[in-house]
Design a protein around this motif. Structure first.
Motif, PDB file in Angstrom:
ATOM      1  N   GLN A  85       0.531  -0.722  -0.119  1.00 41.23           N
ATOM      2  CA  GLN A  85      -0.160  -0.137  -0.040  1.00 41.23           C
ATOM      3  C   GLN A  85       0.702   1.487   0.121  1.00 41.23           C
ATOM      4  N   THR A  86       2.443   1.100   0.283  1.00 37.91           N
ATOM      5  CA  THR A  86       3.690   2.052  -0.127  1.00 37.91           C
ATOM      6  C   THR A  86       3.264   2.633  -1.470  1.00 37.91           C
ATOM      7  N   PRO A  87       2.925   4.215  -1.331  1.00 34.91           N
ATOM      8  CA  PRO A  87       2.878   4.679  -2.746  1.00 34.91           C
ATOM      9  C   PRO A  87       4.934   4.474  -3.623  1.00 34.91           C
ATOM     10  N   LYS A  88       4.376   3.723  -4.415  1.00 40.52           N
ATOM     11  CA  LYS A  88       5.531   3.195  -5.190  1.00 40.52           C
ATOM     12  C   LYS A  88       6.443   3.807  -6.039  1.00 40.52           C
ATOM     13  N   GLU A  89       6.604   5.126  -6.030  1.00 46.18           N
ATOM     14  CA  GLU A  89       6.901   5.644  -7.605  1.00 46.18           C
ATOM     15  C   GLU A  89       7.858   7.362  -5.980  1.00 46.18           C
ATOM     16  N   GLN A  90       8.914   7.282  -6.190  1.00 45.66           N
ATOM     17  CA  GLN A  90       9.239   8.590  -4.744  1.00 45.66           C
ATOM     18  C   GLN A  90       8.773   8.437  -3.488  1.00 45.66           C
ATOM     19  N   THR A  91       9.098   7.139  -2.849  1.00 39.66           N
ATOM     20  CA  THR A  91       8.523   7.117  -1.606  1.00 39.66           C
ATOM     21  C   THR A  91       9.019   8.035  -0.371  1.00 39.66           C
TER      22      THR A  91
ATOM     23  N   ASP B  59       9.846   9.335   3.390  1.00 39.51           N
ATOM     24  CA  ASP B  59      10.833   9.276   4.497  1.00 39.51           C
ATOM     25  C   ASP B  59       9.382   8.921   5.099  1.00 39.51           C
ATOM     26  N   ILE B  60       8.564   9.293   4.804  1.00 43.75           N
ATOM     27  CA  ILE B  60       6.858   9.513   6.425  1.00 43.75           C
ATOM     28  C   ILE B  60       5.908   9.159   4.944  1.00 43.75           C
ATOM     29  N   THR B  61       5.594   7.810   5.747  1.00 41.37           N
ATOM     30  CA  THR B  61       4.428   7.062   4.514  1.00 41.37           C
ATOM     31  C   THR B  61       3.844   6.359   5.011  1.00 41.37           C
ATOM     32  N   VAL B  62       3.370   5.328   3.527  1.00 40.50           N
ATOM     33  CA  VAL B  62       2.696   3.825   4.914  1.00 40.50           C
ATOM     34  C   VAL B  62       3.300   3.243   4.708  1.00 40.50           C
ATOM     35  N   GLN B  63       3.331   2.483   5.986  1.00 37.47           N
ATOM     36  CA  GLN B  63       4.369   1.158   6.126  1.00 37.47           C
ATOM     37  C   GLN B  63       3.781   0.047   6.834  1.00 37.47           C
ATOM     38  N   ARG B  64       3.395  -0.986   5.441  1.00 35.31           N
ATOM     39  CA  ARG B  64       2.739  -2.257   6.196  1.00 35.31           C
ATOM     40  C   ARG B  64       3.036  -3.095   5.227  1.00 35.31           C
ATOM     41  N   PRO B  65       4.222  -3.692   5.696  1.00 37.67           N
ATOM     42  CA  PRO B  65       4.719  -4.372   5.055  1.00 37.67           C
ATOM     43  C   PRO B  65       4.241  -5.743   5.162  1.00 37.67           C
ATOM     44  N   THR B  66       4.686  -6.965   4.358  1.00 32.53           N
ATOM     45  CA  THR B  66       4.168  -8.532   4.543  1.00 32.53           C
ATOM     46  C   THR B  66       5.204  -9.055   4.979  1.00 32.53           C
ATOM     47  N   THR B  67       6.264  -8.659   4.527  1.00 32.06           N
ATOM     48  CA  THR B  67       7.564 -10.205   5.354  1.00 32.06           C
ATOM     49  C   THR B  67       7.226  -9.941   6.977  1.00 32.06           C
ATOM     50  N   ILE B  68       8.068 -11.154   7.054  1.00 28.83           N
ATOM     51  CA  ILE B  68       8.623 -11.354   8.583  1.00 28.83           C
ATOM     52  C   ILE B  68       9.715 -10.357   9.258  1.00 28.83           C
ATOM     53  N   TYR B  69      10.713  -9.705   7.631  1.00 27.65           N
ATOM     54  CA  TYR B  69      12.005  -9.352   8.099  1.00 27.65           C
ATOM     55  C   TYR B  69      11.159  -7.879   7.902  1.00 27.65           C
ATOM     56  N   GLY B  70      10.002  -7.306   6.966  1.00 23.77           N
ATOM     57  CA  GLY B  70       9.565  -6.281   6.703  1.00 23.77           C
ATOM     58  C   GLY B  70       8.984  -5.904   7.985  1.00 23.77           C
ATOM     59  N   VAL B  71       7.856  -6.714   9.129  1.00 25.29           N
ATOM     60  CA  VAL B  71       7.555  -5.916   9.978  1.00 25.29           C
ATOM     61  C   VAL B  71       8.758  -6.024  11.308  1.00 25.29           C
ATOM     62  N   THR B  72       9.560  -6.595  11.638  1.00 20.70           N
ATOM     63  CA  THR B  72      10.147  -6.585  11.901  1.00 20.70           C
ATOM     64  C   THR B  72      11.410  -5.128  11.861  1.00 20.70           C
ATOM     65  N   LYS B  73      11.758  -4.815  10.671  1.00 22.28           N
ATOM     66  CA  LYS B  73      12.155  -4.120  10.303  1.00 22.28           C
ATOM     67  C   LYS B  73      11.523  -2.093  10.755  1.00 22.28           C
TER      68      LYS B  73
ATOM     69  N   PHE C 223       9.895 -16.641  -5.743  1.00 29.58           N
ATOM     70  CA  PHE C 223       9.261 -16.361  -4.952  1.00 29.58           C
ATOM     71  C   PHE C 223       9.634 -14.776  -4.661  1.00 29.58           C
ATOM     72  N   ARG C 224      10.906 -14.931  -4.496  1.00 32.19           N
ATOM     73  CA  ARG C 224      11.670 -13.477  -4.465  1.00 32.19           C
ATOM     74  C   ARG C 224      10.953 -11.852  -5.252  1.00 32.19           C
ATOM     75  N   GLN C 225      10.590 -13.172  -6.751  1.00 34.50           N
ATOM     76  CA  GLN C 225       9.638 -11.548  -7.634  1.00 34.50           C
ATOM     77  C   GLN C 225       8.839 -11.383  -6.494  1.00 34.50           C
ATOM     78  N   LYS C 226       7.803 -12.012  -6.351  1.00 34.96           N
ATOM     79  CA  LYS C 226       6.574 -10.999  -5.476  1.00 34.96           C
ATOM     80  C   LYS C 226       7.239 -11.179  -3.987  1.00 34.96           C
ATOM     81  N   ILE C 227       8.404 -10.921  -2.999  1.00 32.81           N
ATOM     82  CA  ILE C 227       8.576 -10.299  -2.425  1.00 32.81           C
ATOM     83  C   ILE C 227       8.974  -8.985  -2.687  1.00 32.81           C
ATOM     84  N   ALA C 228       9.543  -8.541  -3.543  1.00 37.00           N
ATOM     85  CA  ALA C 228       9.642  -7.306  -3.849  1.00 37.00           C
ATOM     86  C   ALA C 228       8.834  -7.195  -4.830  1.00 37.00           C
ATOM     87  N   ASP C 229       7.404  -7.251  -5.723  1.00 35.77           N
ATOM     88  CA  ASP C 229       6.937  -6.408  -5.683  1.00 35.77           C
ATOM     89  C   ASP C 229       6.035  -5.854  -5.196  1.00 35.77           C
ATOM     90  N   THR C 230       6.469  -5.720  -3.797  1.00 36.40           N
ATOM     91  CA  THR C 230       5.147  -5.116  -2.773  1.00 36.40           C
ATOM     92  C   THR C 230       6.822  -3.706  -2.385  1.00 36.40           C
TER      93      THR C 230
END
Ligand SMILES: NC(=O)c1ccc[n+]([C@@H]2O[C@H](COP(=O)([O-])OP(=O)(O)OC[C@H]3O[C@@H](n4cnc5c(N)ncnc54)[C@H](O)[C@@H]3O)[C@@H](O)[C@H]2O)c1
Length: 303
Positions: free
Chosen positions: A132-138, A140-154, A256-263
């Motif tokens: 849900q994060t804006p994809k272009e020119q993201t 610093d402060i924006t929506v952060q709803r990662p879908t990997t455990i790595y992203g969540v812990t970051k 499967f890494r492509q699916k992660i990168a797509d987010t």
């Protein structure tokens, strides 16, 4: 951005120092601050000549706060570069371990920094963003709803660090790094490792060292986006053809890494890092490709 000569004496601990980033960073820090002032640590054993500049190494499991505390006291540490992490692709294979290493690790480091008063530099990542994060020119402060455990812990790392800074005055600083390409260490289970498997080299030169030296009054925030270049596998292949191997061919087999990168975002706005502490990347794609071949060719020939 080039490394600056040391302006202050430091006693540095690098956790997770045997990974892609640590392997390069330790040598750069040793060059800047003196080999004896940079203590490398990890749960693995370093190979012979692991770092291009030798110095002290200690076993250090970041999930064990007592071991960490002993290292901090024994070596009189005033700065911790906290790199010990389970990366995105590996994290999806073992989310329980990723949660423990990534979340407990930063929690232990920050808790100790409260009482032992050391600076904490902990990298974050574009994986802290989500679909849900804006994809272009993201920004610093924006929506952060990662879908990997790595992203969540970051996200947890960023927010906990900022909380400790505001609440307890801990000097916490973080960069959201894009994928890193390193010639010094093998891929460690990240999503952008494909680029490393093509070459093995570093495009970030000394940026942590620089961020750790910036006077606190120049920082308008604690977590910064930074970016140097963004490329697709095709653009990378085009650059390899242009710079070095006109007949280079590439085939794609996304897993499967492509699916992660797509987010993740497609481009990052790092204007606040450029404004606050004059972040400038040294490399563009063609320069990186050229440098990769220069550093990697002798290694490949040697093997
Ligand atoms: N590599 C990239 O492309 C990239 C991109 C963005 C952010 N980052 C961030 O940079 C930092 C370093 O990443 P990296 O690419 O060097 O990772 P890596 O996987 O190559 O290395 C991580 C190191 O941590 C060590 N480790 C694992 N569990 C540990 C524990 N319990 N205690 C101590 N050490 C432990 C591992 O042995 C390994 O040497 C991480 O915070 C990562 O999120 C990396």
């Amino acid at each position: 951005m080039s490394i600056k000569p040391a302006q202050t004496q430091k006693r540095i601990l690098v956790t997770g120092s045997l990974g892609q980033i640590g392997t390069e960073l330790v040598s750069r820090l040793r060059k800047a601050y003196g080999p004896e002032n940079v203590i490398a640590s990890d749960i693995k054993k370093p190979s012979k000549n692991h770092f291009s500049i030798d110095g002290p190494f200690e076993y250090g499991d970041v999930t064990n706060i007592d071991t960490l505390a002993q290292l901090i006291v024994k070596h009189n540490i005033d700065t911790v570069f906290h790199l010990a992490t389970v990366l995105s692709a590996l994290g999806e294979k073992m989310p329980d371990v990723a949660l423990k290493v990534n979340a407990t690790g930063i929690q232990n480091v920050l808790e100790l920094s409260k009482s032992h008063k050391f600076q904490v530099i902990a990298p974050s990542t574009i994986a802290a963003f989500g679909p849900q994060t804006p994809k272009e020119q993201t920004p610093d402060i924006t929506v952060q709803r990662p879908t990997t455990i790595y992203g969540v812990t970051k996200v947890y790392t960023e927010l906990l660090g900022e909380y400790y800074q505001k609440r307890f005055g801990v000097d916490f600083r973080s960069l959201r790094l894009p994928g890193i390409i390193s010639s010094e260490a093998l891929p460690g289970g990240g999503t952008t490792d494909y680029a490393i498997e093509i070459f093995y080299e570093a495009l970030t030169k000394g940026q942590y060292t620089y961020l750790s030296e910036v006077p606190e009054n120049r920082l308008s925030q604690r977590t910064y986006n930074i970016t140097a270049m963004s490329f697709t596998p095709k653009e990378l292949a085009d650059s390899i053809r242009k710079v070095k191997m006109p007949r280079f061919s590439i085939s794609y087999n996304p897993d499967f890494r492509q699916k992660i990168a797509d987010t993740w975002p497609k481009s990052i706005d790092d204007s606040i890092a450029r404004r606050d502490w004059k972040w400038r990347p040294d490399y563009a794609l063609d320069e990186m490709v050229k440098d990769m071949f220069e550093k990697l060719e002798p290694k490949v020939k040697k093997n």
